[in-house]
Write an enzyme that holds these catalytic residues in place. Structure first.
Site, short mmCIF file in Angstrom:
data_model
loop_
_atom_site.label_atom_id
_atom_site.label_comp_id
_atom_site.label_asym_id
_atom_site.label_seq_id
_atom_site.Cartn_x
_atom_site.Cartn_y
_atom_site.Cartn_z
N ASN A 11 0.92 -1.19 0.03
CA ASN A 11 0.06 0.10 0.10
C ASN A 11 0.99 1.30 0.11
OD1 ASN A 11 -1.65 2.14 0.63
ND2 ASN A 11 -2.35 1.41 2.22
N GLY A 176 1.97 2.40 10.70
CA GLY A 176 3.04 3.44 10.43
C GLY A 176 3.78 3.82 11.81
N SER A 216 3.27 -2.11 10.49
CA SER A 216 4.59 -2.25 10.59
C SER A 216 5.49 -3.32 10.24
CB SER A 216 5.15 -1.56 11.97
OG SER A 216 4.58 -0.18 12.37
#
Ligand code: PEP
Length: 255
Positions: A11, A176, A216
């Site tokens: 993504n 993130g 992550s």
């Protein structure tokens, strides 16, 4: 039990320029030519046609995905993009319910459900994202939040849609942030989601449904996460912008 082909999606979010997106695609075409998993990239909308052309010209097995779609077919919906338009551009996979759409843009469970239904009705593969916030996790609500989001999104989904549905469990606090769920915690959430699918549909459908982890994931932690029995690959944000890292992650998903 059916074999579930691992799936790894990159993504790219609202990142890259046209030039850097093309350079990344060029590298991935080379490094992911011979994989026995399914890999997909989800570039920003304006880059889709260019990347589709590159993938097609190279006869690459990498699938083309979009990060979002609107549920209406066409009409006065300024700024939106329909599933039919995406299909026209060669898109085969669409994300729905990504946490940034839910928590930054403000999409409701109901809207995510309409989008999920539109993607599946159009014959494309839907990667439905669900997952809890940190506060919800700390309050012990992980399974309840996943259940609420999944039931809302899949309310009108029929058993024959399921072969084109991938569920991405993405705890919001791990996206993130560099903070990933432990393999044990991720496995527990995936097992609960699979049990939920069995409850909503049946056990064979649950056994065949791919449930992937996002939050992550990187080249160092991917193998241990993907080794869990109910984790069938990953949705990768930051690490998917680096061809070497994304390639290592895809190879870690191969069984
Ligand atoms: C994502 O965007 O779905 C995601 C999991 O991002 P990251 O890998 O950067 O946490």
């Amino acid at each position: 039990m059916p074999m579930r082909t691992p799936f790894v999606g990159g993504n790219w979010k609202m990142n890259a320029s046209l030039a850097s997106a093309a350079a990344l695609t060029e590298r991935l075409i080379g490094s992911l030519a011979d994989l026995d998993i399914q890999a997909a990239v989800f570039p920003p909308f304006p880059y889709l046609l260019r990347i589709r052309g590159m993938l097609a010209q190279a006869d690459s097995p990498i699938a083309l995905g979009a990060q979002d779609a609107y549920f209406q077919r066409d009409g006065a919906f300024t700024g939106e993009v329909s599933v039919a338009m995406l299909a026209d551009c060669g898109v085969t996979h669409v994300l729905t319910g990504h946490s940034e759409r839910r928590h930054v843009i403000g999409e409701s469970d109901e809207l995510v459900g309409k989008k999920t239904q539109a993607v599946l009705d159009a014959g494309l593969t839907c990667v439905l994202c669900i997952g809890e916030t940190l506060g919800q996790r700390e309050a012990g609500e992980t399974d309840a939040v996943n259940e609420r989001q999944a039931r809302a999104a899949l309310a009108a989904v029929t058993p024959d849609h399921f072969e084109r549905l991938i569920i991405a469990y993405e705890p919001v606090w791990a996206i993130g942030t560099g903070r990933t769920a432990t393999p044990g915690d991720a496995q527990a959430a995936h097992a609960s989601i699979r049990a939920l699918v069995a409850d909503m549909f049946d056990q064979p459908i649950a056994d065949a449904t791919r449930i992937i982890y996002g939050g992550s994931v990187n080249a160092e932690n991917a193998a241990e996460l993907f080794a869990q029995p109910d984790i069938d690959g990953g949705l990768i944000g930051g690490a998917s912008l680096d061809a070497d890292n994304f390639t290592v992650i895809c190879r870690a998903a191969a069984r």
